[in-house]
Motif scaffolding. Structure first.
Motif, PDB file in Angstrom:
ATOM      1  N   SER A 257       0.813  -1.208   0.000  1.00  0.00           N
ATOM      2  CA  SER A 257       0.000   0.000   0.000  1.00  0.00           C
ATOM      3  C   SER A 257       0.850   1.263   0.000  1.00  0.00           C
ATOM      4  O   SER A 257       0.376   2.327  -0.393  1.00  0.00           O
ATOM      5  CB  SER A 257      -0.935  -0.008   1.215  1.00  0.00           C
ATOM      6  OG  SER A 257      -0.192  -0.182   2.413  1.00  0.00           O
ATOM      7  N   ASP A 258       2.105   1.166   0.453  1.00  0.00           N
ATOM      8  CA  ASP A 258       2.977   2.343   0.442  1.00  0.00           C
ATOM      9  C   ASP A 258       3.774   2.462  -0.843  1.00  0.00           C
ATOM     10  O   ASP A 258       4.670   3.308  -0.957  1.00  0.00           O
ATOM     11  CB  ASP A 258       3.933   2.298   1.644  1.00  0.00           C
ATOM     12  CG  ASP A 258       4.834   1.065   1.637  1.00  0.00           C
ATOM     13  OD1 ASP A 258       4.828   0.308   0.638  1.00  0.00           O
ATOM     14  OD2 ASP A 258       5.554   0.848   2.639  1.00  0.00           O
ATOM     15  N   GLY A 259       3.453   1.619  -1.835  1.00  0.00           N
ATOM     16  CA  GLY A 259       4.134   1.658  -3.119  1.00  0.00           C
ATOM     17  C   GLY A 259       5.347   0.760  -3.206  1.00  0.00           C
ATOM     18  O   GLY A 259       5.906   0.574  -4.296  1.00  0.00           O
ATOM     19  N   GLY A 260       5.759   0.183  -2.096  1.00  0.00           N
ATOM     20  CA  GLY A 260       6.920  -0.693  -2.099  1.00  0.00           C
ATOM     21  C   GLY A 260       6.615  -2.060  -2.680  1.00  0.00           C
ATOM     22  O   GLY A 260       5.459  -2.395  -2.989  1.00  0.00           O
ATOM     23  N   GLN A 261       7.668  -2.851  -2.849  1.00  0.00           N
ATOM     24  CA  GLN A 261       7.542  -4.202  -3.376  1.00  0.00           C
ATOM     25  C   GLN A 261       8.207  -5.171  -2.412  1.00  0.00           C
ATOM     26  O   GLN A 261       9.205  -4.837  -1.767  1.00  0.00           O
ATOM     27  CB  GLN A 261       8.227  -4.313  -4.747  1.00  0.00           C
ATOM     28  CG  GLN A 261       7.627  -3.442  -5.832  1.00  0.00           C
ATOM     29  CD  GLN A 261       6.533  -4.154  -6.606  1.00  0.00           C
ATOM     30  OE1 GLN A 261       6.500  -5.374  -6.668  1.00  0.00           O
ATOM     31  NE2 GLN A 261       5.624  -3.377  -7.196  1.00  0.00           N
ATOM     32  N   LEU A 262       7.658  -6.377  -2.328  1.00  0.00           N
ATOM     33  CA  LEU A 262       8.254  -7.431  -1.525  1.00  0.00           C
ATOM     34  C   LEU A 262       8.248  -8.725  -2.310  1.00  0.00           C
ATOM     35  O   LEU A 262       7.267  -9.037  -3.005  1.00  0.00           O
ATOM     36  CB  LEU A 262       7.473  -7.651  -0.223  1.00  0.00           C
ATOM     37  CG  LEU A 262       7.848  -6.799   0.994  1.00  0.00           C
ATOM     38  CD1 LEU A 262       6.917  -7.149   2.165  1.00  0.00           C
ATOM     39  CD2 LEU A 262       9.289  -7.019   1.399  1.00  0.00           C
ATOM     40  N   GLY A 263       9.327  -9.480  -2.195  1.00  0.00           N
ATOM     41  CA  GLY A 263       9.398 -10.797  -2.815  1.00  0.00           C
ATOM     42  C   GLY A 263       9.360 -11.879  -1.755  1.00  0.00           C
ATOM     43  O   GLY A 263       9.832 -11.689  -0.635  1.00  0.00           O
ATOM     44  N   ALA A 264       8.767 -13.023  -2.097  1.00  0.00           N
ATOM     45  CA  ALA A 264       8.687 -14.143  -1.165  1.00  0.00           C
ATOM     46  C   ALA A 264       8.527 -15.425  -1.957  1.00  0.00           C
ATOM     47  O   ALA A 264       8.181 -15.409  -3.146  1.00  0.00           O
ATOM     48  CB  ALA A 264       7.518 -13.967  -0.203  1.00  0.00           C
ATOM     49  N   ASP A 265       8.794 -16.529  -1.282  1.00  0.00           N
ATOM     50  CA  ASP A 265       8.539 -17.831  -1.906  1.00  0.00           C
ATOM     51  C   ASP A 265       7.081 -18.227  -1.763  1.00  0.00           C
ATOM     52  O   ASP A 265       6.521 -18.878  -2.645  1.00  0.00           O
ATOM     53  CB  ASP A 265       9.445 -18.893  -1.266  1.00  0.00           C
ATOM     54  CG  ASP A 265      10.913 -18.594  -1.501  1.00  0.00           C
ATOM     55  OD1 ASP A 265      11.375 -18.796  -2.642  1.00  0.00           O
ATOM     56  OD2 ASP A 265      11.577 -18.128  -0.564  1.00  0.00           O
ATOM     57  N   GLU A 266       6.478 -17.849  -0.629  1.00  0.00           N
ATOM     58  CA  GLU A 266       5.054 -18.109  -0.413  1.00  0.00           C
ATOM     59  C   GLU A 266       4.443 -16.901   0.277  1.00  0.00           C
ATOM     60  O   GLU A 266       5.116 -16.185   1.023  1.00  0.00           O
ATOM     61  CB  GLU A 266       4.819 -19.350   0.450  1.00  0.00           C
ATOM     62  CG  GLU A 266       5.391 -20.642  -0.098  1.00  0.00           C
ATOM     63  CD  GLU A 266       4.688 -21.153  -1.351  1.00  0.00           C
ATOM     64  OE1 GLU A 266       3.619 -20.600  -1.716  1.00  0.00           O
ATOM     65  OE2 GLU A 266       5.205 -22.096  -1.969  1.00  0.00           O
ATOM     66  N   ILE A 267       3.128 -16.692   0.038  1.00  0.00           N
ATOM     67  CA  ILE A 267       2.405 -15.624   0.717  1.00  0.00           C
ATOM     68  C   ILE A 267       1.180 -16.229   1.388  1.00  0.00           C
ATOM     69  O   ILE A 267       0.417 -16.982   0.772  1.00  0.00           O
ATOM     70  CB  ILE A 267       2.012 -14.493  -0.260  1.00  0.00           C
ATOM     71  CG1 ILE A 267       1.304 -13.358   0.495  1.00  0.00           C
ATOM     72  CG2 ILE A 267       1.161 -15.000  -1.422  1.00  0.00           C
ATOM     73  CD1 ILE A 267       1.124 -12.093  -0.344  1.00  0.00           C
ATOM     74  N   LEU A 268       1.028 -15.946   2.666  1.00  0.00           N
ATOM     75  CA  LEU A 268      -0.109 -16.418   3.458  1.00  0.00           C
ATOM     76  C   LEU A 268      -1.044 -15.260   3.735  1.00  0.00           C
ATOM     77  O   LEU A 268      -0.632 -14.246   4.308  1.00  0.00           O
ATOM     78  CB  LEU A 268       0.386 -17.029   4.776  1.00  0.00           C
ATOM     79  CG  LEU A 268      -0.654 -17.205   5.902  1.00  0.00           C
ATOM     80  CD1 LEU A 268      -1.756 -18.164   5.492  1.00  0.00           C
ATOM     81  CD2 LEU A 268       0.027 -17.669   7.183  1.00  0.00           C
ATOM     82  N   PHE A 269      -2.308 -15.408   3.335  1.00  0.00           N
ATOM     83  CA  PHE A 269      -3.329 -14.424   3.685  1.00  0.00           C
ATOM     84  C   PHE A 269      -4.120 -14.943   4.885  1.00  0.00           C
ATOM     85  O   PHE A 269      -4.831 -15.950   4.791  1.00  0.00           O
ATOM     86  CB  PHE A 269      -4.267 -14.165   2.511  1.00  0.00           C
ATOM     87  CG  PHE A 269      -3.661 -13.315   1.435  1.00  0.00           C
ATOM     88  CD1 PHE A 269      -3.611 -11.926   1.570  1.00  0.00           C
ATOM     89  CD2 PHE A 269      -3.101 -13.888   0.302  1.00  0.00           C
ATOM     90  CE1 PHE A 269      -3.038 -11.140   0.589  1.00  0.00           C
ATOM     91  CE2 PHE A 269      -2.528 -13.104  -0.694  1.00  0.00           C
ATOM     92  CZ  PHE A 269      -2.495 -11.723  -0.550  1.00  0.00           C
TER      93      PHE A 269
END
Length: 478
Positions: A257-269
């Motif tokens: 939401s702040d315009g940044g980016q993040l990388g991950a192997d998995e994302i948990l919602f």
């Protein structure tokens, strides 16, 4: 596809999780011929994708955290957890996702099992689509109980399904620790899975939309959990949400939401739950598919005439905990049996045919480091309800029993006392091992034990339960 002749039972239960099992057990014990309909595994969410596997993942992490702070034990627990052994233990606790044992229990209790997807088809009528494509029609002489539970909710982000995100199910059943795990959500599932997977070797980033973890609990609880997660190496960020997500090869790319980016192997919602009521035939009885099913304190659905339809457990949104659902199931079973015998349910605040504990004193434990245990009102909830309460705090680390537990013990206890009635109406404990304090608080609240009487409930020394004495002494000094 064939349709069998209608089968008639006294009671039909849709859903064979802990809640449905307990309803069926109570009605069967009362002599009512009961069938349970289940489309997945007998034992439900708790046994295979929630309570059992999550605690199996967390127990080694929490035990190591405690041992690492006990003199003489620290050198023995310096190395990493044996991930393979932890996951194997998790698999055993989940019965390797086989329900043979649960099916055998149903049979031993005299409860009939019908596998398939059950749908309401009218008054006291249910149709079941079996795995072979056949349709079986069921009719209940007395009651139908909907015990279908709840499901994880994914946010409405474009293309989210193609990302193959984790929900609580994937987070508790994963067969390896991802190198980088991004968790979205500051509630119980988010913080527990952050605790577990960080301990199992993942680099965890936890995003909270608001300004604290565990926002429905006392602020100090979330603050202590945040502190320990960060000490363990997790990246905890506040005021941040995910606006977009995509998968590039094996890599998840999240736009924040702040315009940044993040990388991950998995994302948990871990962003909430919804009722499993979308495709169970609610429209055939005048209810709206996909909605929570509202009940009265007998777990009867008042919007459906005739006192034959019950909604028990998560699906009614009264209290989304396994233990509360099983409590409701005991009440519902008693109500169904009473009505089948021609007797009106004996209702009232403390009557066995009324569910009140799922609204007045709901105990909950968050199995993080430190643990959080809470029951009854928080300060914020008391203010919203216009309740006049006295707030009493005590630092748990000042107790001899706490120092014996961990010499550097950090934790806090809080009770809320109703000024007019002079009884405890809320309690929150945050610290290692505090889950075992919760039942005493629950008894104090539900039993409406006068504060003056609590002075005579003497805690053993040196234990964490001595905090009750310290809280009362703190109040006396005010």
């Amino acid at each position: 596809m064939a349709t069998d002749p209608t089968r008639t039972y006294d009671v039909i239960v849709i859903g064979a999780g802990p809640v449905g099992e307990n309803v069926a057990d109570r009605t069967t014990a009362a002599g009512l011929h009961t069938v349970v309909v289940e489309s997945e595994l007998v034992g439900g969410e708790c046994s295979y994708w929630a309570c059992e596997p999550s605690k199996a993942l967390l127990r080694p992490a929490l035990l190591r955290a405690d041992a690492a702070h006990v003199p003489g034990l620290a050198p023995a627990v310096k190395g990493p957890l044996d991930v393979e052994a932890v996951l194997a233990h998790r698999d055993r606790m989940s019965a390797d996702w086989q329900d043979d044992g649960q099916v055998a229990w149903l049979a031993s209790a005299g409860i009939e099992l019908l596998r398939g997807h059950g749908r309401l088809a009218g008054e006291r009528e249910v149709t079941v689509e079996t795995p072979t494509g056949d349709t079986i029609r069921l009719r209940a002489r007395h009651a139908v109980a909907v015990c279908t539970g709840s499901r994880a909710v994914l946010p409405p982000l474009p293309g989210i399904e193609e990302v193959r995100p984790w929900t609580s199910r994937e987070a508790t059943s994963a067969q390896r620790a991802p190198e980088r795990l991004l968790i979205v959500g500051a509630g119980v599932v988010g913080v527990e899975m952050a605790t577990a997977w960080q301990a199992l070797g993942s680099r965890v980033t936890l995003l909270a939309r608001g300004d604290r973890l565990l926002p429905r609990m006392e602020p100090f609880a979330g603050e202590l959990v945040t502190e320990r997660l960060r000490e363990a190496g997790a990246d905890v960020r506040f005021g941040t949400s995910v606006d977009g997500v995509r998968r590039v090869g094996g890599d998840v790319r999240a736009t924040l939401s702040d315009g940044g980016q993040l990388g991950a192997d998995e994302i948990l919602f871990a962003t909430g739950r919804a009722p499993r009521s979308q495709d169970i035939g609610l429209d055939h009885v005048g209810l709206t598919p996909g909605d929570w099913i509202t009940t009265d304190d007998t777990l009867t659905v008042p919007a459906v005439p005739g006192d034959w339809l019950y909604a028990v457990g998560d699906v009614n949104q009264r209290a989304l905990f396994t233990h509360q659902g099983k409590y409701q199931a005991r009440v519902a079973g008693a109500v169904i049996a009473a009505r089948a015998a021609g007797a009106p349910p004996h209702t009232g605040r403390w009557a066995p045919h009324s569910a009140t504990a799922d609204t007045e004193a709901v105990p909950a434990v968050v199995f993080t480091d430190p643990e959080v245990a809470t029951v009854g009102l928080t300060v914020e909830a008391a203010e919203r309800a216009g309740r006049d309460v006295e707030v009493i705090d005590h630092e748990l680390g000042q107790l001899a029993g706490a120092v014996q537990y961990r010499p550097d013990y950090r934790g806090r206890a809080r009770i809320l006392i109703d000024r007019d009635r002079q009884v405890v109406v809320g309690a929150t404990f945050a610290g290692p091992g505090v889950a075992e304090l919760l039942y005493s608080a629950t008894v104090a609240i539900t039993g409406e034990v006068p504060v003056d009487r609590l002075w005579h409930a003497v805690p053993a020394f040196p234990t964490l339960s001595e905090v009750w004495l310290r809280l009362l002494e703190t109040r006396r000094d005010l």
